[in-house]
Every structure is written in C-alpha cells, then in structure tokens.
Design a protein around this motif. Structure first.
Motif, mmCIF file in Angstrom:
data_model
loop_
_atom_site.group_PDB
_atom_site.id
_atom_site.type_symbol
_atom_site.label_atom_id
_atom_site.label_comp_id
_atom_site.label_asym_id
_atom_site.label_seq_id
_atom_site.Cartn_x
_atom_site.Cartn_y
_atom_site.Cartn_z
ATOM 1 N N GLN A 250 -15.528 -23.433 -83.444
ATOM 2 C CA GLN A 250 -16.695 -23.645 -82.597
ATOM 3 C C GLN A 250 -17.299 -25.037 -82.756
ATOM 4 O O GLN A 250 -18.382 -25.308 -82.230
ATOM 5 C CB GLN A 250 -17.741 -22.558 -82.890
ATOM 6 C CG GLN A 250 -17.246 -21.165 -82.540
ATOM 7 C CD GLN A 250 -18.306 -20.098 -82.735
ATOM 8 O OE1 GLN A 250 -19.427 -20.230 -82.262
ATOM 9 N NE2 GLN A 250 -17.964 -19.036 -83.455
ATOM 10 N N CYS A 251 -16.613 -25.910 -83.495
ATOM 11 C CA CYS A 251 -17.060 -27.295 -83.635
ATOM 12 C C CYS A 251 -16.864 -28.049 -82.322
ATOM 13 O O CYS A 251 -16.095 -27.613 -81.460
ATOM 14 C CB CYS A 251 -16.274 -27.989 -84.748
ATOM 15 S SG CYS A 251 -16.660 -27.396 -86.407
ATOM 16 N N PRO A 252 -17.544 -29.173 -82.141
ATOM 17 C CA PRO A 252 -17.336 -29.969 -80.929
ATOM 18 C C PRO A 252 -15.877 -30.374 -80.770
ATOM 19 O O PRO A 252 -15.120 -30.389 -81.746
ATOM 20 C CB PRO A 252 -18.226 -31.198 -81.167
ATOM 21 C CG PRO A 252 -19.265 -30.736 -82.126
ATOM 22 C CD PRO A 252 -18.576 -29.751 -83.018
ATOM 23 N N PRO A 253 -15.462 -30.716 -79.562
ATOM 24 C CA PRO A 253 -14.068 -31.103 -79.330
ATOM 25 C C PRO A 253 -13.647 -32.266 -80.222
ATOM 26 O O PRO A 253 -14.460 -33.101 -80.612
ATOM 27 C CB PRO A 253 -14.059 -31.512 -77.848
ATOM 28 C CG PRO A 253 -15.204 -30.780 -77.245
ATOM 29 C CD PRO A 253 -16.251 -30.700 -78.315
ATOM 30 N N GLU A 254 -12.361 -32.283 -80.543
ATOM 31 C CA GLU A 254 -11.797 -33.343 -81.378
ATOM 32 C C GLU A 254 -11.747 -34.645 -80.576
ATOM 33 O O GLU A 254 -10.777 -34.924 -79.874
ATOM 34 C CB GLU A 254 -10.391 -32.962 -81.837
ATOM 35 C CG GLU A 254 -10.365 -31.913 -82.924
ATOM 36 C CD GLU A 254 -10.507 -32.534 -84.316
ATOM 37 O OE1 GLU A 254 -10.785 -33.737 -84.414
ATOM 38 O OE2 GLU A 254 -10.344 -31.806 -85.301
ATOM 39 N N ALA A 255 -12.778 -35.442 -80.680
ATOM 40 C CA ALA A 255 -12.832 -36.724 -79.989
ATOM 41 C C ALA A 255 -13.800 -37.617 -80.735
ATOM 42 O O ALA A 255 -14.723 -37.137 -81.401
ATOM 43 C CB ALA A 255 -13.288 -36.544 -78.541
ATOM 44 N N GLY A 256 -13.587 -38.915 -80.650
ATOM 45 C CA GLY A 256 -14.487 -39.845 -81.311
ATOM 46 C C GLY A 256 -14.311 -39.864 -82.819
ATOM 47 O O GLY A 256 -13.239 -39.569 -83.346
ATOM 48 N N VAL A 257 -15.398 -40.185 -83.524
ATOM 49 C CA VAL A 257 -15.384 -40.376 -84.974
ATOM 50 C C VAL A 257 -16.503 -39.562 -85.596
ATOM 51 O O VAL A 257 -17.628 -39.560 -85.101
ATOM 52 C CB VAL A 257 -15.581 -41.867 -85.333
ATOM 53 C CG1 VAL A 257 -15.495 -42.076 -86.838
ATOM 54 C CG2 VAL A 257 -14.554 -42.742 -84.616
#
Length: 214
Positions: free
Chosen positions: A28-35
């Motif tokens: 349920q974590c935010p999408p895998e993007a960014g840092v």
C-alpha cells in the motif's frame, strides 16, 4: 554528477513538504517512482520531531510523549519526485509482542523491496544510543547495502562535552559497519545539527536523481 545543494538552497524546498499518505504494508506504499529517504528509530527517540525540524513544520509528522504512537509508514512529498518515509517506532516494551513482530516484518520488507529507497536516517536518543533495535537496523542496512545517517537526537539534554563523548563513542562503535555511515549530534529543540542533516538529505536526493547512490 549533480551539483550539491547548500542548506540555504534546499531549505525552501523542504518547507514545501506535505503529507502524502499512510501505509500499513509494503503493497500500500506509494508507487515505485522518484527517490525516497526513510526515517527510523526507537519509540520516543525523537524521530518525528527530527523530521519536523528538518522540514521546518512543527505539526507535519505527528509527535507524542506516548511511545509507539506511529504504527504506519507515513509518507511525505518534498517534491513530486522526492519523498520522506516515517517508519513505525520500534522497541517499546508496552507494545504487544505480536504487533512488534508485525512492524518488524513490514519494515524488513520495506527496506528489502523498496527500490526507490536510497538511504536511511536512524534516530537515536543521544543518552541511550545503540540499543538492541538500533543494532538490528544497522544489520539490516548492511544486508541491503544501504547508506545510513545517524542523528543523535535530544543533544540539548546533555552538556556539550558529554554530548561530544557520546558522538565519538557511537562513531567508534559503527566504524566497522560495511555500508556508508555518518553520525551527528542533533536537537529539534535548539536546532543543533539541522543544517548538517539537511545537507545529507540534499546530497542523497540529488545524487540518486542523477543516477548515483552513495
């Protein structure tokens, strides 16, 4: 190589940090993007207060004198591409054992599988550093080859010489850790070490954005 940001350049960016979401589990974590950079620490070590001091927003991360209040992974958006993750406090005796195990399992999964995670801020009370769960976290970051920056929080509670002695002792104790590890004194109350900690955040964000993990 990306140009390093000074605290003066980075502080206005940090001040834009906003709550994003809470997640009880990795899926349920935010999408895998960014840092992403995570904050971890024993319950009542001053982790949420440290995060609030760094972003210059006293009410962003919820703080409490009751240990164990943070039971979810809380995410904060610094920019659309940069996030901070506030991990559940760990190690408090009055938390039920099954809940401790659940938190540890979720933190382990997060550290192992979260691909956008580039580093961990480990917050320890300067008066009581390197307890069992702090050492557990250091073993985890070694296993997952992740850099760690240790904030020895509540440094205002000790006289300068005593605080420096603790700083030197912790640096000596982690000298054999096989991943990059740095240690500093920190006080959310009197802002000791805030600029140094912001510089570390800025270095990790900018280096990872440039495709280079420390």
């Amino acid at each position: 190589m990306p140009m390093p940001m000074s605290p003066d350049d980075f502080t206005p960016i940090l001040r834009q940090t906003r709550f994003l979401t809470s997640a009880p589990s990795l899926d349920q974590c935010p999408p895998e993007a960014g840092v992403e950079i995570a904050f971890a620490g024993r319950s009542n070590a001053g982790k949420s207060s440290a995060l609030n001091a760094l972003v210059d927003h006293s009410g962003l991360a919820r703080t409490s004198k009751t240990p164990g209040r943070t039971q979810l992974i809380n995410f904060f958006a610094v920019t659309p591409e940069w996030r901070l993750g506030d991990l559940p406090g760990y190690g408090y005796a009055q938390v039920p054992e099954h809940l401790k195990r659940e938190w540890q399992a979720q933190m382990g999964a997060y550290l192992e599988q979260r691909q956008c995670l580039v580093g961990l801020f480990l917050v320890m009370d300067v008066r009581h550093p390197l307890k069992e769960f702090d050492r557990m976290m250091l073993k985890w970051v070694e296993h997952y080859a992740m850099p760690v920056h240790i904030l020895l929080s509540k440094s205002d509670k000790l006289k300068r010489n005593a605080a420096n002695q603790q700083l030197f002792a912790v640096r000596k104790a982690v000298a054999d850790v096989t991943v990059p590890v740095s240690v500093q004194l920190f006080s959310a109350l009197n802002k000791t070490g805030v600029d140094a900690a912001r510089s570390r955040l800025a270095d990790w964000f900018s280096a990872a954005e440039g495709g280079e993990k420390e």
